[in-house]
Structures are given as structure tokens and as C-alpha cells.
Motif scaffolding. Structure first.
Motif, PDB file in Angstrom:
ATOM      1  N   LEU A 296       0.833  -1.198   0.000  1.00  0.00           N
ATOM      2  CA  LEU A 296       0.000   0.000   0.000  1.00  0.00           C
ATOM      3  C   LEU A 296       0.867   1.249   0.000  1.00  0.00           C
ATOM      4  O   LEU A 296       0.591   2.213  -0.728  1.00  0.00           O
ATOM      5  N   VAL A 297       1.920   1.226   0.816  1.00  0.00           N
ATOM      6  CA  VAL A 297       2.838   2.375   0.869  1.00  0.00           C
ATOM      7  C   VAL A 297       3.604   2.496  -0.445  1.00  0.00           C
ATOM      8  O   VAL A 297       3.789   3.591  -0.984  1.00  0.00           O
TER       9      VAL A 297
ATOM     10  N   ASN B 167      -1.813  -8.995  -4.137  1.00  0.00           N
ATOM     11  CA  ASN B 167      -1.191  -9.843  -3.122  1.00  0.00           C
ATOM     12  C   ASN B 167      -1.776  -9.571  -1.741  1.00  0.00           C
ATOM     13  O   ASN B 167      -1.996 -10.492  -0.948  1.00  0.00           O
ATOM     14  N   VAL B 168      -2.014  -8.291  -1.447  1.00  0.00           N
ATOM     15  CA  VAL B 168      -2.614  -7.935  -0.165  1.00  0.00           C
ATOM     16  C   VAL B 168      -3.995  -8.579  -0.040  1.00  0.00           C
ATOM     17  O   VAL B 168      -4.335  -9.170   0.990  1.00  0.00           O
ATOM     18  N   ARG B 169      -4.803  -8.452  -1.086  1.00  0.00           N
ATOM     19  CA  ARG B 169      -6.147  -9.019  -1.053  1.00  0.00           C
ATOM     20  C   ARG B 169      -6.095 -10.527  -0.852  1.00  0.00           C
ATOM     21  O   ARG B 169      -6.858 -11.096  -0.053  1.00  0.00           O
ATOM     22  N   ARG B 170      -5.201 -11.210  -1.558  1.00  0.00           N
ATOM     23  CA  ARG B 170      -5.115 -12.664  -1.459  1.00  0.00           C
ATOM     24  C   ARG B 170      -4.600 -13.096  -0.084  1.00  0.00           C
ATOM     25  O   ARG B 170      -5.079 -14.082   0.490  1.00  0.00           O
TER      26      ARG B 170
ATOM     27  N   ALA C 183     -11.973 -10.166   6.625  1.00  0.00           N
ATOM     28  CA  ALA C 183     -11.088  -9.054   6.285  1.00  0.00           C
ATOM     29  C   ALA C 183     -11.552  -8.402   4.986  1.00  0.00           C
ATOM     30  O   ALA C 183     -12.270  -9.005   4.191  1.00  0.00           O
ATOM     31  N   ALA C 184     -11.125  -7.155   4.791  1.00  0.00           N
ATOM     32  CA  ALA C 184     -11.521  -6.429   3.576  1.00  0.00           C
ATOM     33  C   ALA C 184     -10.413  -5.478   3.165  1.00  0.00           C
ATOM     34  O   ALA C 184      -9.702  -4.916   4.012  1.00  0.00           O
ATOM     35  N   LEU C 185     -10.255  -5.316   1.862  1.00  0.00           N
ATOM     36  CA  LEU C 185      -9.335  -4.333   1.287  1.00  0.00           C
ATOM     37  C   LEU C 185     -10.152  -3.348   0.482  1.00  0.00           C
ATOM     38  O   LEU C 185     -10.895  -3.740  -0.423  1.00  0.00           O
TER      39      LEU C 185
END
Length: 349
Positions: free
Chosen positions: A259-260, A313-316, A326-328
Motif C-alpha cells: 500500500l505504501v 497480493n494484499v487481497r489474497r 477481512a476487507a481491502l
């Protein structure tokens, strides 16, 4: 394969023969006969015999566990027939041959078959109970193996996704470092090398857990942004809003880095103005929300972009670790910048 726990067998066997004893005794009491007490004691001895016989049948069926089901059913029927006739013979001996207190009746084939047919159903009931108990135990064991297998697969996939982060980051950093060296900006290049060394020491010196304290996650992003500040200097401003009582909250390791990195790549790198990147943590209703925002670029009229490699990748990872808990959320901010938010269950060390 682990055999079913024996206490399940013992309980079922004990209940079966207790009920059989009570039913036969109640039927006899309905039509009182001489020596009823002595008959009740002998009948109790026969119940013990039936209990032991069922244990033997269970042992035999257990030895046939790897055979096809139809063979086990045939074996159960044959064992029940043998058990019925064995019970009938022993029953005759107990009541008419061992200290008889009433007239002795001859053992006729008819009476033998009659008693055997009555207790055949008791033994076949035991076989049905045996199969039911064993099926339940095998199903539980299968589910445990499935859960363990899924956990191992989840762990392996989670590690694979997490380790994709470092090569992606290293490529960008080394590419920027190469540009600084070619431009002979040695001081800035040296700061990038030192910051990179500190970041890699933080993330790679030891095996990272799948989840770690939020304070460690924030420290990793602080080191990362020090590297990017060496690249962009005054064009990058970093702000963190992390309440002290959330620093011991658990978060997936390096979950914020994509994200950063996304904020740096699309916010800072594409802007000639100073861009502020903020990392914020909030907690409410047992949930932890981690948000990364930037104010770079004009996003008026933009729609939510498709997820890139890092955000995907974060979502997976979130899906692997938390499932639907969890949620993105990500999308443009108006009038400038981008927002990416991770929401997970609030857990603490």
C-alpha cells in the motif's frame, strides 16, 4: 489409520445389553415365576456374556476394516448368526445345566433356533452401532486431516505471497540507486544504501511470523519510506497516526508495504509537488482499520483502478488469513490522491 476410541464402543455395548437385560427382565416380571431372583441373576450373567461376545465381534470387524463394505456387512451378519446360536447354547447351559432349580427341558433344535433368532437382532444391532461409531470417528479424522492440510497449504501460499514483496521492492530500490550513481549523486546514493541495509536487516534477519505487532509493521514502513525520502527528498512527506493503545495489535507481516509502495509509485513519483503519505490506524467494534493515503495527483473523474500485483497480493493474503472477516478497500480521493484501507479483526499479542 487410528482406530476409533474404545470408550465409544464400551458405552454403546453397555447401554445395549443393559436395555436388553431390562426388557427381558420386565417381560418375565409381567408373568411371575418361581425362583425369579435366581433367574434374574443368571440372566445378568448372560448379559455379561453378550457384552463380551460383542467386544469380540468388534475386534473381528476392526480387523476387517480395510475390506470392502459389502464384505464387512456379510461378516457382520454371519457373526450375528454365530453370536445368536452361541448365546442360545450358553443360555441353555446356564439355566438348565448349572445347578438347575426347576425341571430340565431337553435342548431341541426348535428352542435353540428360537432363542438364537431373538438375540440375533441384538448382535446385529451391535454391528450397526459399531459401523456407526467407526464411521463417525473416521469422518472426524478425515475432517481433522483436511483442516490440517488446508492450514499447511494456506501457510505455504501465505509465505509465497509475502516473499513476493521483497523482490518487487528490491527491484525498484536498486533501479533508483543505479540512477543516483549514474547521476553521480553519491551522498543520496549512500543514504539509500544505508537505509536499504537497515530495512533488510529488519525484515530478513530472522524468520518473520505471519502476524506481528503493529509497532513492528509501522517501523518496517518507516524504514522503507526513509529509503524513498532519500530518492525524492522534499517531494515526500511522511505522517503516521498510530494510537499508543494499538501498537500491540496484531497485523500480517509487511501487509502495509504494497500500500505504501503504491502511494510512492503513483502519488509521489508522478507529482512535481510535495506529496504527503499518511499511515493511520483506527479501532472500533472489535475491528482494526489500517489506512494508507496520499494527496498526489488529480483524481477528479477517475474510477477505482484495477488491483496491481502488490494490492492483489494484499487481497489474497487477507483472504488466506482471515477469509471473509477481512476487507481491502482502495480508490481515488477527491480532489487529490489515493486511499487504500485494510480492515481486519482486532487481535492483540
Amino acid at each position: 489409520m487410528r482406530l476409533p476410541r474404545p470408550n465409544n464402543y464400551l458405552i454403546a455395548n453397555f447401554v445395549l445389553w443393559s436395555l436388553t437385560y431390562l426388557i427381558v427382565t420386565a417381560r418375565m416380571l409381567a408373568d411371575p415365576a418361581p425362583h425369579a431372583g435366581d433367574m434374574a441373576v443368571r440372566r445378568l450373567g448372560m448379559a455379561v456374556f453378550g457384552f463380551l461376545a460383542c467386544l469380540l465381534i468388534g475386534r473381528i470387524l476392526s480387523a476387517l476394516a480395510e475390506q470392502p463394505m459389502w464384505r464387512r456387512i456379510v461378516a457382520a451378519v454371519l457373526l450375528s448368526v454365530i453370536g445368536g446360536f452361541a448365546y442360545s447354547i450358553v443360555n441353555y447351559a446356564v439355566f438348565y445345566l448349572v445347578l438347575p432349580m426347576w425341571s430340565v427341558e431337553p435342548l431341541s433344535p426348535v428352542s435353540l433356533a428360537y432363542t438364537a433368532s431373538m438375540f440375533f437382532w441384538t448382535f446385529i444391532s451391535w454391528c450397526a452401532l459399531y459401523f456407526a461409531i467407526r464411521y463417525e470417528e473416521e469422518l472426524k479424522e478425515k475432517n481433522l486431516r483436511l483442516v490440517a492440510s488446508q492450514a499447511l497449504a494456506m501457510d505455504a501460499q501465505n509465505r509465497m505471497l509475502r516473499y513476493q514483496i521483497n523482490p518487487h521492492f528490491l527491484f525498484n530500490t536498486l533501479n533508483a540507486l543505479s540512477s543516483l550513481i549514474l547521476a553521480k549523486e553519491n551522498e543520496r546514493a549512500e543514504r539509500v544504501v544505508l537505509s536499504l541495509s537497515s530495512f533488510l536487516r529488519h525484515t530478513l534477519e530472522k524468520e518473520m511470523p505471519d502476524k506481528g505487532p503493529l509497532s513492528d509493521e509501522i517501523e518496517a514502513q518507516r524504514q522503507y519510506l526513509l529509503i524513498e525520502q532519500a530518492r525524492f527528498e522534499d517531494r515526500l512527506n511522511y505522517v503516521e497516526t498510530i494510537p499508543a493503545d494499538l501498537r500491540d495489535a496484531l497485523a500480517p507481516s509487511l501487509i502495509l508495504q504494497p500500500l505504501v509502495e503504491n502511494a510512492v509509485k503513483y502519488g509521489v513519483a508522478r507529482s512535481n509537488e510535495t506529496v504527503t503519505i499518511e499511515i493511520r490506524a483506527e479501532a472500533a467494534n472489535g475491528r482494526l482499520r489500517l489506512t494508507v493515503t496520499d494527496d498526489g495527483g488529480d483524481t477528479t473523474g477517475q474510477t477505482t483502478p484495477k488491483l496491481g500485483l502488490g494490492l492483489e497480493n494484499v487481497r489474497r493474503r487477507l483472504d488466506l488469513i482471515y477469509g471473509k472477516a477481512a476487507a481491502l478497500t482502495c480508490g481515488p480521493r477527491l480532489p487529490h490522491g489515493f486511499l487504500a484501507s485494510v480492515e481486519i479483526p482486532l487481535e492483540r499479542i
